[in-house]
Design an enzyme around this catalytic site. Structure first.
Site, PDB file in Angstrom:
ATOM      1  N   ASP A 302       0.870  -1.172   0.000  1.00  0.00           N
ATOM      2  CA  ASP A 302       0.000   0.000   0.000  1.00  0.00           C
ATOM      3  C   ASP A 302       0.912   1.228   0.000  1.00  0.00           C
ATOM      4  O   ASP A 302       2.131   1.132   0.169  1.00  0.00           O
ATOM      5  CB  ASP A 302      -0.955  -0.007   1.203  1.00  0.00           C
TER       6      ASP A 302
HETATM    7  C1  NOJ Z   1      -3.940   4.013   0.066  1.00  0.00           C
HETATM    8  C2  NOJ Z   1      -5.150   3.141   0.266  1.00  0.00           C
HETATM    9  O1  NOJ Z   1      -5.067   2.488   1.514  1.00  0.00           O
HETATM   10  C3  NOJ Z   1      -5.317   2.100  -0.812  1.00  0.00           C
HETATM   11  O2  NOJ Z   1      -6.571   1.472  -0.633  1.00  0.00           O
HETATM   12  C4  NOJ Z   1      -5.209   2.707  -2.169  1.00  0.00           C
HETATM   13  O3  NOJ Z   1      -5.396   1.717  -3.146  1.00  0.00           O
HETATM   14  C5  NOJ Z   1      -3.852   3.366  -2.308  1.00  0.00           C
HETATM   15  N1  NOJ Z   1      -3.724   4.398  -1.303  1.00  0.00           N
HETATM   16  C6  NOJ Z   1      -3.637   3.967  -3.683  1.00  0.00           C
HETATM   17  O4  NOJ Z   1      -4.419   5.083  -3.843  1.00  0.00           O
END
Ligand code: NOJ
Length: 772
Positions: A302
């Site tokens: 993430d």
């Molecule tokens: C953080 C988020 O937790 C995740 O769900 C998302 O896909 C990513 N950012 C990319 O935007």
């Protein structure tokens, strides 16, 4: 190929589908079951992957493991913007947050024409519940209990995203959510692993289609692996403590279902899990995901979750963070830039074996080959617009929204139920900050959805009843308001026959990521507005827009009709008007237990009994309960009303006993079904309606305590007035399986109970013995 492979690696709780589904608008579906054709399990890609890998320098290999956001940021900034130069040097494998064909093509030209090995970039985006055609938020989509419509919605999203060159979505979020304080409950399928698994597989099938290399397919990313939804106190990003038993029984199954459906990628989570950050957790990333499940795709971190292992406290510098995350099993670094900064040195100094780098690169190249990116790296910019908002997509968005609405209450006022609205209702007061708030209807992660694509409740109702019969007053803002606004609303209510109140949360601010709420109530002055409107004595229909259940005991006691509308997407208005007027009969069911008060959280139906369950015996002091609140939810998991009523006959099973040893040997083998359970369900009202018939099981006397009830099947059926259907479930051995005291997946001797019921808190179970 993939079928065979999956049959071999299947271990867990992915159960045979028991669902039948009602008709939805025609959108071409992937073949049911696992994807066939080109996918990440297609071995014929391997020689191509190896041929590229052989030519790569270490620097180029590391480049394939690096990903940056090159558009609207969805996390803290990374401080880099020299992407053109980096791509030309082969230092970037993936980009995300870019949203037009022109931009994806521009970056792709650099990768394909200027980099030494011409390896295409893969472009990703959070396409969560639609790309341009926005559907209900995932919590709403799950409330349809209709995996087919979810698959169709994902197909539409894939088609639109792929037209811009985006071939990777960071969806589905398959985190189990048991706590309404957690803002990201809005992004998932709720609290149940069985339903969550069905939804997870449906999204993957929809995104990936029957072939990943079809130009309208995109690769899915099941996230956030794993346990993220169990954040302590419901506070986003907080630590989690989950036993291996509960991990395997509750949190892992939807991920396993996504993997078995062919998901090409998995995202590692932010949270620490039992003291080890999920993005540096070799037990979950390598032992379970790779070794037990045989996952061959990419594990993507993430956003900066690799760098965050330093904040977690298991690394004191970037190089250590990169090494720990990579060796634990994270292939690609989203936005940290730590693989870019340190990986070459880590390999040269022998701290990271080259063999591991090669394996990570293989996974990335495999996904790129599976998508056909090497053959077709560009998209046709001239065709981009035509792919968006196609008529059948809009119809599907309306249908999905209608099915997502959960009718929570509908009581008579003056003899007849408030809903559906009768034609005798001439004048309507439409009040509330969300009645005409198009952007909010898109929910959090609204993709490329635009306010102008939305038909609001106000617009649709005005069209239906005529402006002359509609008194529309805002009454308050979502978080603010004045006395004058409230007075104007009361005045409008006094002039009308009925009031439709559109209240709730601000989707982008209060739901989704970084949007936990310690007080999940109506924000601002909305509760006051509600009470003043109700005091007029006019019948009130409360339409709640929210990304979670809101604790509103006053409303549930005093307001005659309440609909949980979640955030319904671009067709919010038409879907709601059709529902208010009975052209569509509500059939959504709760996928989360609706709390009475926040002190009950985390709250979920599939809890363990405790040693002192409430309600057993005379003595009620020394039992598991609150002194000041019932244990029961306001509305249970699986609950939802209809404009008609359904009566359930008793649950009949075709055998009174089963043998545990036989069931155990049938696990993971797609063995024949072992039990038939049937109940007669009758539409006892005067309107046609759809019912979600649910099957639950309890096991007692086993080596590990099992939930008081666990969902093992559901079917959506349509019944004409007076019609009865015998609803039959065929249960596979997996329906009786559990994770035992040694963390083995097995069936044990037990006293079992089987319910076919309307929700998780009703019905009389049929006893069944599972003998050794
Ligand atoms: C953080 C988020 O937790 C995740 O769900 C998302 O896909 C990513 N950012 C990319 O935007």
């Amino acid at each position: 190929m993939i079928r065979r492979l999956s049959a071999l690696i299947v271990l867990g709780a992915l159960l045979a589908s028991q669902s039948t589904f009602a008709q939805a608008p025609a959108v071409a579906l992937a073949q049911s079951g696992l994807p066939v054709g080109t996918g990440i399990y297609d071995k014929s890609l391997d020689p191509k992957v190896e041929a590229v890998l052989r030519k790569m320098t270490l620097e180029e290999k590391v480049g394939q493991l690096v990903q940056y956001s090159a558009g609207q940021p969805t996390g803290p900034g990374t401080g880099r913007s020299d992407y053109n130069e980096m791509i030309a040097r082969g230092e970037i494998g993936a980009l995300f947050n870019i949203s037009t064909a022109k931009e994806t093509n521009a970056y792709q030209h650099i990768a394909v024409e200027k980099s030494r090995l011409h390896i295409p970039i893969i472009f990703g985006l959070d396409v969560i519940h639609g790309f341009r055609t926005e559907f209900p938020i995932p919590l709403g989509l799950a409330s349809t209990w209709d995996p087919q419509i979810v698959e169709q919605a994902a197909r539409v999203a894939a088609r639109e995203a792929a037209a811009t060159g985006i071939r990777w979505t960071f969806s589905p979020m398959v985190d189990i959510a048991r706590d309404a304080r957690w803002g990201r409950m809005a992004e998932g399928a709720g609290e149940d692993p069985f339903l969550g698994s069905k939804m997870a597989a449906a999204y993957v099938r929809g995104y990936q289609g029957s072939r990943l290399d079809a130009p309208d397919s995109i690769v899915a990313c099941a996230k956030h692996y794993v346990g993220y939804g169990a954040a302590e106190g419901g506070r986003d990003y907080n630590s989690t403590e989950i036993s291996e038993h509960t991990l395997r029984e509750i949190y892992l199954p939807p991920f396993h279902a996504a993997v078995n459906a062919g998901s090409g990628t998995i995202m590692s989570a932010f949270n620490s899990l039992n003291g080890v950050p999920a993005s540096a957790n070799s037990f979950t990333l390598t032992q379970i995901l790779r070794k037990e499940w045989g996952f061959r795709g990419i594990v993507d971190s993430d956003w900066t979750s690799i760098a965050e292992v330093m904040a977690h406290g298991i690394a004191n510098d970037g190089a250590t963070a990169a090494r720990k995350a990579f060796l634990a099993g994270v292939d690609m670094d989203m936005a940290s830039s730590l693989y870019h900064d340190h990986m070459v040195k880590l390999v040269k100094s022998g701290q990271v074996p080259m063999a591991n780098i090669d394996e990570g690169v293989r996974r990335v190249l495999r996904v790129k080959f599976a998508l056909g990116l090497f053959d077709h790296p560009y998209v046709d910019e001239a065709k981009e617009n035509a792919a968006m908002l196609q008529p059948e997509a809009i119809t599907l968005a309306r249908s999905a929204a209608e099915r997502s609405f959960v009718l929570l209450k509908n009581e008579p006022v003056g003899g007849a139920s408030v809903l559906p609205l009768s034609d005798k209702v001439h004048n309507i007061a439409l009040i509330g900050p969300l009645a005409d708030d198009s952007p909010n209807m898109l929910g959090s992660w609204g993709g490329l959805g635009r306010g102008e694509d939305v038909i609001s409740l106000h617009a649709a109702l005005a069209k239906h009843v005529g402006e002359g019969h509609l008194f529309h007053v805002k009454g308050s803002g979502i978080s603010d308001g004045t006395d004058a606004d409230i007075s104007a609303a009361v005045e409008a209510a006094n002039k009308a026959d009925i009031v439709v109140l559109a209240l709730g949360e601000n989707a982008p601010e209060m739901t989704g990521e970084a949007a936990s709420r310690a007080h999940p109530v109506l924000p601002g002055r909305q509760q006051e507005l509600l009470e003043k409107i109700a005091a007029t004595g006019k019948p009130v229909v409360l339409v709640l827009f929210s990304g979670r259940p809101l604790t509103l005991p006053w409303a549930f006691e005093k307001v005659p009709a309440v609909i949980a509308a979640w955030f319904p997407g671009i067709q919010a208005g038409p879907a709601l008007v059709r529902t208010l007027y009975g052209e569509s009969n509500p059939s959504g069911r709760l996928v989360v237990s609706w709390p009475r008060s926040v002190g009950q959280e985390p709250l979920y139906y599939n809890a363990l009994s405790t040693g002192r369950p409430f309600g057993v015996g005379e003595e009620q002091k020394y039992v598991s309960r609150y002194l000041d609140e019932p244990n029961t939810p306001q509305f249970p998991f699986g609950f939802g009303l209809s404009y008609t009523t359904f009566k359930y006959g008793s649950t009949e099973i075709n055998s009174k006993s089963l043998k545990a040893s036989q069931l155990s040997s049938g696990l993971n083998k797609k063995a024949a079904d072992v039990l038939t359970a049937t109940a007669a369900v009758t539409n006892t009202g005067s309107t046609a309606g759809e019912e979600v018939v649910q099957l639950y099981i309890r096991l007692e006397g086993t080596s590990t305590a099992q939930p008081v009830r666990a969902l093992k099947g559901f079917q959506r059926i349509k019944l004409a007035p007076g019609e009865t259907k015998n609803v039959t479930f065929q249960l596979a051995p997996e329906a009786f399986a559990l994770w035992d005291i040694n963390n083995h997946y097995t069936v044990e001797p037990a006293k079992a109970t089987v319910w076919i019921s309307a929700n998780s808190a009703t019905g009389t179970g049929a006893p069944l013995e599972i003998t050794p």
